[in-house]
Design a protein around this motif. Structure first.
Motif, mmCIF file in Angstrom:
data_model
loop_
_atom_site.group_PDB
_atom_site.id
_atom_site.type_symbol
_atom_site.label_atom_id
_atom_site.label_comp_id
_atom_site.label_asym_id
_atom_site.label_seq_id
_atom_site.Cartn_x
_atom_site.Cartn_y
_atom_site.Cartn_z
ATOM 1 N N THR A 49 -117.395 -37.799 -58.554
ATOM 2 C CA THR A 49 -117.393 -39.252 -58.362
ATOM 3 C C THR A 49 -116.036 -39.798 -57.936
ATOM 4 O OG1 THR A 49 -116.849 -39.673 -60.687
ATOM 5 C CG2 THR A 49 -119.202 -39.562 -60.096
ATOM 6 N N ARG A 50 -114.980 -38.993 -58.057
ATOM 7 C CA ARG A 50 -113.604 -39.432 -57.796
ATOM 8 C C ARG A 50 -113.238 -40.606 -58.702
ATOM 9 N NH1 ARG A 50 -110.758 -35.785 -55.646
ATOM 10 N NH2 ARG A 50 -109.369 -37.207 -54.630
ATOM 11 N N LYS A 51 -113.810 -40.612 -59.901
ATOM 12 C CA LYS A 51 -113.525 -41.623 -60.915
ATOM 13 C C LYS A 51 -113.008 -40.929 -62.161
ATOM 14 C CE LYS A 51 -115.318 -45.046 -58.579
ATOM 15 N NZ LYS A 51 -114.449 -45.977 -57.916
ATOM 16 N N GLN A 52 -112.091 -41.568 -62.848
ATOM 17 C CA GLN A 52 -111.521 -41.023 -64.064
ATOM 18 C C GLN A 52 -112.329 -41.527 -65.248
ATOM 19 O OE1 GLN A 52 -108.987 -38.859 -63.720
ATOM 20 N NE2 GLN A 52 -109.201 -38.394 -65.862
ATOM 21 N N LEU A 53 -112.878 -40.626 -66.044
ATOM 22 C CA LEU A 53 -113.690 -41.012 -67.199
ATOM 23 C C LEU A 53 -112.859 -41.217 -68.456
ATOM 24 C CD1 LEU A 53 -116.731 -38.612 -66.685
ATOM 25 C CD2 LEU A 53 -116.475 -40.979 -65.945
ATOM 26 N N VAL A 54 -111.752 -40.485 -68.568
ATOM 27 C CA VAL A 54 -110.866 -40.560 -69.732
ATOM 28 C C VAL A 54 -109.446 -40.742 -69.211
ATOM 29 C CG1 VAL A 54 -110.094 -39.359 -71.810
ATOM 30 C CG2 VAL A 54 -112.406 -38.995 -70.976
ATOM 31 N N ASN A 55 -108.638 -41.517 -69.926
ATOM 32 C CA ASN A 55 -107.272 -41.793 -69.476
ATOM 33 C C ASN A 55 -106.503 -40.521 -69.151
ATOM 34 O OD1 ASN A 55 -107.531 -44.540 -69.675
ATOM 35 N ND2 ASN A 55 -106.613 -44.672 -71.701
ATOM 36 N N ALA A 56 -105.858 -40.536 -67.994
ATOM 37 C CA ALA A 56 -104.990 -39.454 -67.547
ATOM 38 C C ALA A 56 -103.958 -40.077 -66.613
ATOM 39 C CB ALA A 56 -105.785 -38.376 -66.815
ATOM 40 N N ARG A 57 -102.897 -39.339 -66.332
ATOM 41 C CA ARG A 57 -101.865 -39.841 -65.419
ATOM 42 C C ARG A 57 -101.829 -38.948 -64.189
ATOM 43 N NH1 ARG A 57 -95.511 -40.966 -66.733
ATOM 44 N NH2 ARG A 57 -95.022 -41.838 -64.703
ATOM 45 N N TRP A 58 -101.915 -39.570 -63.014
ATOM 46 C CA TRP A 58 -101.948 -38.867 -61.737
ATOM 47 C C TRP A 58 -100.776 -39.287 -60.866
ATOM 48 C CZ3 TRP A 58 -105.507 -35.178 -60.444
ATOM 49 C CH2 TRP A 58 -106.611 -35.059 -61.276
ATOM 50 N N LYS A 59 -100.385 -38.387 -59.974
ATOM 51 C CA LYS A 59 -99.363 -38.667 -58.969
ATOM 52 C C LYS A 59 -100.010 -38.438 -57.612
ATOM 53 C CE LYS A 59 -94.837 -37.012 -57.438
ATOM 54 N NZ LYS A 59 -93.744 -36.056 -57.768
ATOM 55 N N GLN A 60 -99.977 -39.456 -56.759
ATOM 56 C CA GLN A 60 -100.533 -39.335 -55.409
ATOM 57 C C GLN A 60 -99.379 -39.183 -54.438
ATOM 58 O OE1 GLN A 60 -103.805 -41.910 -54.345
ATOM 59 N NE2 GLN A 60 -102.953 -42.200 -52.305
ATOM 60 N N VAL A 61 -99.416 -38.141 -53.625
ATOM 61 C CA VAL A 61 -98.345 -37.846 -52.671
ATOM 62 C C VAL A 61 -98.837 -38.160 -51.269
ATOM 63 C CG1 VAL A 61 -96.816 -36.048 -51.779
ATOM 64 C CG2 VAL A 61 -97.486 -36.032 -54.189
ATOM 65 N N MET A 62 -97.987 -38.852 -50.490
ATOM 66 C CA MET A 62 -98.327 -39.209 -49.108
ATOM 67 C C MET A 62 -97.208 -38.748 -48.184
ATOM 68 S SD MET A 62 -99.652 -43.075 -49.957
ATOM 69 C CE MET A 62 -99.849 -43.489 -48.246
ATOM 70 N N ASP A 63 -97.544 -38.495 -46.930
ATOM 71 C CA ASP A 63 -96.541 -38.078 -45.952
ATOM 72 C C ASP A 63 -95.660 -39.240 -45.515
ATOM 73 O OD1 ASP A 63 -97.440 -35.476 -45.973
ATOM 74 O OD2 ASP A 63 -98.853 -35.816 -44.338
ATOM 75 N N ALA A 64 -96.212 -40.446 -45.461
ATOM 76 C CA ALA A 64 -95.475 -41.615 -45.001
ATOM 77 C C ALA A 64 -96.164 -42.869 -45.526
ATOM 78 C CB ALA A 64 -95.435 -41.652 -43.471
ATOM 79 N N PHE A 65 -95.446 -43.973 -45.461
ATOM 80 C CA PHE A 65 -96.056 -45.259 -45.795
ATOM 81 C C PHE A 65 -97.040 -45.628 -44.695
ATOM 82 C CE2 PHE A 65 -92.200 -45.753 -48.376
ATOM 83 C CZ PHE A 65 -92.754 -46.225 -49.553
ATOM 84 N N PRO A 66 -98.164 -46.271 -45.036
ATOM 85 C CA PRO A 66 -99.105 -46.702 -43.997
ATOM 86 C C PRO A 66 -98.505 -47.833 -43.166
ATOM 87 C CG PRO A 66 -99.850 -47.400 -46.163
ATOM 88 C CD PRO A 66 -98.635 -46.565 -46.375
ATOM 89 N N SER A 67 -98.957 -47.931 -41.928
ATOM 90 C CA SER A 67 -98.460 -48.966 -41.028
ATOM 91 C C SER A 67 -99.628 -49.634 -40.333
ATOM 92 C CB SER A 67 -97.520 -48.360 -39.990
ATOM 93 O OG SER A 67 -97.195 -49.311 -39.005
ATOM 94 N N SER A 68 -99.542 -50.930 -40.149
ATOM 95 C CA SER A 68 -100.596 -51.652 -39.445
ATOM 96 C C SER A 68 -100.325 -51.717 -37.955
ATOM 97 C CB SER A 68 -100.735 -53.063 -40.014
ATOM 98 O OG SER A 68 -99.525 -53.768 -39.839
ATOM 99 N N LEU A 69 -99.187 -51.197 -37.503
ATOM 100 C CA LEU A 69 -98.826 -51.261 -36.092
ATOM 101 C C LEU A 69 -99.369 -50.061 -35.344
ATOM 102 C CD1 LEU A 69 -95.122 -52.366 -36.525
ATOM 103 C CD2 LEU A 69 -97.108 -53.801 -36.065
ATOM 104 N N GLY A 70 -100.370 -50.274 -34.537
ATOM 105 C CA GLY A 70 -100.889 -49.228 -33.665
ATOM 106 C C GLY A 70 -101.621 -48.108 -34.371
ATOM 107 N N SER A 71 -101.938 -48.276 -35.630
ATOM 108 C CA SER A 71 -102.596 -47.182 -36.340
ATOM 109 C C SER A 71 -104.112 -47.266 -36.241
ATOM 110 C CB SER A 71 -102.183 -47.181 -37.814
ATOM 111 O OG SER A 71 -102.591 -48.378 -38.426
ATOM 112 N N GLY A 72 -104.649 -48.402 -35.803
ATOM 113 C CA GLY A 72 -106.095 -48.559 -35.719
ATOM 114 C C GLY A 72 -106.699 -48.717 -37.097
ATOM 115 N N THR A 73 -107.994 -48.748 -37.154
ATOM 116 C CA THR A 73 -108.689 -48.881 -38.429
ATOM 117 C C THR A 73 -108.843 -47.518 -39.078
ATOM 118 O OG1 THR A 73 -109.903 -50.757 -37.559
ATOM 119 C CG2 THR A 73 -110.812 -49.697 -39.509
#
Length: 135
Positions: A49-73
């Protein structure tokens, strides 16, 4: 964007006594198996479900910050959602501890919480810069 489990859940949504009652198990012979099965069932449900049922702590890693310039939908996102939002992959989210990034010198920096807002009510939870700010 990988997710890293920082602090795993400390309990299960159902305790051993409730599970044994449901299974009509009166002895303690199968307690270890039932406990492992409870954990496995929770992990399967959370991953499916990609839902957390019980409290846990996660770290999400991204390559870059998202940009609204020229990135499309972004694929699978309605046009009405902001294109420069960070979407959190696992929810529900109760707290965003910090947003950190590596600057051009490779030094770790923390984004000032006053420069972004977290929409906890949306699904998925999204983080966007406040008006007048960019990532």
């Amino acid at each position: 964007m990988p997710l890293i489990l920082v602090t795993p859940p400390t309990a299960e949504p159902m305790d051993l006594a409730e599970a044994k009652l449901h299974l009509r198990e009166v002895t303690s012979d199968q307690d270890a198996f039932v406990s492992v099965a409870l954990s496995a069932a929770r992990e399967f449900a959370e991953n499916f479900t990609r839902k957390q049922l019980v409290n846990a702590r996660w770290k999400q890693v991204m390559d870059a910050f998202p940009s609204s310039l020229g990135s499309g939908t972004p694929y699978g996102r309605p046009y009405t959602l902001p294109l420069d939002a960070i979407y959190l992959q696992r929810g529900p989210v109760t707290q965003v501890v910090s947003i950190q990034y590596l600057d051009m010198r490779g030094a770790e920096q923390t984004v000032d919480p006053a420069t972004y807002t977290v929409d906890y009510s949306s699904d998925p939870v999204r983080i966007t810069p406040v008006f007048g700010q960019i990532w």
